[in-house]
Every structure is written in C-alpha cells, then in structure tokens.
Design an enzyme around this catalytic site. Structure first.
Site, PDB file in Angstrom:
ATOM      1  N   ASP A 154       5.242  -7.145   2.746  1.00 56.41           N
ATOM      2  CA  ASP A 154       4.467  -7.572   1.579  1.00 56.41           C
ATOM      3  C   ASP A 154       5.411  -7.943   0.441  1.00 56.41           C
ATOM      4  O   ASP A 154       6.417  -7.262   0.201  1.00 56.41           O
ATOM      5  CB  ASP A 154       3.572  -6.438   1.099  1.00 56.41           C
ATOM      6  CG  ASP A 154       2.112  -6.645   1.467  1.00 56.41           C
ATOM      7  OD1 ASP A 154       1.712  -7.807   1.679  1.00 56.41           O
ATOM      8  OD2 ASP A 154       1.375  -5.647   1.530  1.00 56.41           O
ATOM      9  N   LYS A 173       4.350 -11.600   3.467  1.00 56.00           N
ATOM     10  CA  LYS A 173       2.932 -11.795   3.171  1.00 56.00           C
ATOM     11  C   LYS A 173       2.729 -11.890   1.667  1.00 56.00           C
ATOM     12  O   LYS A 173       3.284 -11.092   0.908  1.00 56.00           O
ATOM     13  CB  LYS A 173       2.083 -10.663   3.740  1.00 56.00           C
ATOM     14  CG  LYS A 173       0.585 -10.833   3.464  1.00 56.00           C
ATOM     15  CD  LYS A 173      -0.246  -9.828   4.228  1.00 56.00           C
ATOM     16  CE  LYS A 173      -0.212  -8.443   3.623  1.00 56.00           C
ATOM     17  NZ  LYS A 173      -0.825  -8.392   2.245  1.00 56.00           N
ATOM     18  N   GLU A 219      -9.514  -9.782   4.079  1.00 54.64           N
ATOM     19  CA  GLU A 219      -9.857  -8.406   3.716  1.00 54.64           C
ATOM     20  C   GLU A 219     -11.201  -8.337   3.011  1.00 54.64           C
ATOM     21  O   GLU A 219     -11.435  -9.031   2.020  1.00 54.64           O
ATOM     22  CB  GLU A 219      -8.772  -7.794   2.823  1.00 54.64           C
ATOM     23  CG  GLU A 219      -9.066  -6.352   2.447  1.00 54.64           C
ATOM     24  CD  GLU A 219      -7.904  -5.610   1.826  1.00 54.64           C
ATOM     25  OE1 GLU A 219      -8.091  -4.432   1.453  1.00 54.64           O
ATOM     26  OE2 GLU A 219      -6.813  -6.185   1.715  1.00 54.64           O
ATOM     27  N   SER A 247       0.828  -1.209   0.000  1.00 52.05           N
ATOM     28  CA  SER A 247       0.000   0.000   0.000  1.00 52.05           C
ATOM     29  C   SER A 247       0.860   1.256   0.000  1.00 52.05           C
ATOM     30  O   SER A 247       0.365   2.356  -0.279  1.00 52.05           O
ATOM     31  CB  SER A 247      -0.937   0.005   1.212  1.00 52.05           C
ATOM     32  OG  SER A 247      -0.234  -0.301   2.404  1.00 52.05           O
TER      33      SER A 247
END
Length: 262
Positions: A81, A110, A179, A43
């Site tokens: 990530d 992740k 999510e 993100s």
C-alpha cells in the site's frame, strides 16, 4: 508467484486469494499456505500500531513492514500500500515512495481512488511497476465519507466507481480492489474490464478475495464489518495460553527440569 501466474489464474477462472500481512513470522506461515497474494496494507496502522484509521501510516514504517514480509514469504506476490498523501503531493514525491517500497522487495503497489493522481499511476506503470487500484470504500478517505460506509449504492456513486475502474484499466493497472460495494456492481466491473478484481465486502462474482488477517483470525478489534468471516478465535486462544503460562509460573510448574540446564 508472479503477475503472469495471477493473470493465468484469472483466465482459467481460478479464484485468487489475498490476505494482509505485516511481519516476518506471519509471512513465513503464509508462505506455506494456499494464499496467492499478500497485501502489506496501511491497515497496519490500526492492527499493528493501534491507530483509529490508516491515515497515520507513513512510508518509512510501510517500507519496514514490506521488507519483513518479503523475507518471510519469498514465494508469494507481495503488494504494498502507498500510505496517505504519498501519492497526492507530486509525481516526483510519489515516484520516490514507490522506489522505497519496491526496493524493500514489493512486486506491486496499491493506490486508493483515481482522481488527481492519474499522471502518477501512468508514470508508475511506465516505470515497470505493476499497479493495483482501490475503489469503493477507500479508507484514506474515511473523513470525507463520514465513516466506514458502503459505497456505490446510488446511481451517481455507482457510475463513478464503474468509470474509475475503466480509467484504472486505461492507465495500465493490472488489478483493482473493490471494497464495500454492492455485489452487482462488483460483478459488472468484473465483466466489463480485464482488471483482476479483488473483493472485500463486494460479493463473490469477482476474481478473488482479500481480508485483513487480524479480522479473519479473530484478533480483538472495535471494527467488526459485516463482510468478515472469522476462521479462528485468536483472542481466546492467546488469552488461554497467557493465563496457563502465568499459572504455571505462579505454581512453580515452569520451568521444569526439561526446560532447565542441570
């Protein structure tokens, strides 16, 4: 904080707290907080680099973000990530990406979704690296989904998400991010697996929660999902400080004798 501490908290029904972080200064503050885990998320592409999705993030930029966060938050469990396509080309390519993130100081990695990279997940786990999965709304698949939409509402996608989490457990993952899925589905995953479940837009019957720090602090964004609770209006506070500074400079009030060398 280490993986055993996280599992102990899960066993004791203590809610786990995770936030995103991308830089040294914010990490230093977060290190003094009650946050358990830090996600150095892709993100960053959107909130730090102005992109419209996470897809432009690359492994080199992610490595720099991880290194900065780890230096600022040495007491937290840091998950990195794996950016878009770093785990979809080959096992060897994926392992090299994992190596870069772990050598930057991450404690775990992740990966989004499951299908097509089962062999890589298994190899990462066998290499001694904790793996967190990510199902439901997986932002790297935004073009396939046709936007940022809730997943798992119909029976087919519900069963697919449940099957994917069971597969992640079988492959040796320690945790999964759920999510934008119905709260009932997230609760079912939490009951039926031993994975540490971290929700974002997934209700409260999970082991812990994660939010993008910039969202919960009220930084300006065109993306305002339902699941975000804003704890601060940072945009307003920053603007007030910037305007006060500008006014003090224009009126000759800054610097004063206190801020000058006499």
């Amino acid at each position: 904080m280490n993986i055993n501490n996280l599992k102990d908290k899960q066993a004791n029904k203590e809610k786990l707290v995770m936030l995103t972080c991308y830089d040294y200064s914010a990490a230093k503050i977060m290190n003094q907080s009650e946050v358990d885990m830090i996600l150095v998320g892709d993100s960053a592409a959107m909130v730090m680099h102005g992109e419209t999705s996470t897809i432009p993030m690359d492994i080199e930029r992610m490595q720099h973000h991880v290194s900065a966060v780890v230096k600022g938050a040495p007491d937290k469990f840091v998950i990195a990530d794996m950016p878009f396509m770093t785990f979809r080309q080959s096992v060897e390519h994926g392992i090299q990406a994992v190596k870069m993130l772990m050598q930057a100081g991450a404690h775990a990695v992740k990966l989004e979704a499951v299908d097509g990279h089962e062999d890589l997940i298994e190899r990462i786990v066998q290499s001694g690296v904790p793996v967190m999965g990510h199902v439901g709304l997986t932002p790297q698949f935004v073009n396939q989904f046709g936007g940022f939409k809730v997943q798992g509402k119909d029976p087919v996608s519900h069963d697919k998400i449940l099957a994917d989490t069971l597969k992640l457990q079988q492959l040796g993952c320690f945790s999964v991010v759920l999510e934008c899925v119905p709260a009932t589905l997230a609760a079912q995953v939490t009951r039926e697996t031993n994975l540490i479940t971290i929700g974002i837009g997934a209700g409260c019957d999970v082991d812990g929660q994660v939010l993008v720090t910039h969202d919960m602090l009220g930084f300006p964004s065109a993306f305002n999902p339902k699941f975000v609770r804003q704890y601060l209006n940072t945009e307003q506070l920053f603007k007030q400080a910037f305007d006060q500074y500008a006014e003090d400079v224009k009126q000759g009030r800054f610097p004063s004798d206190k801020e000058s060398y006499l």
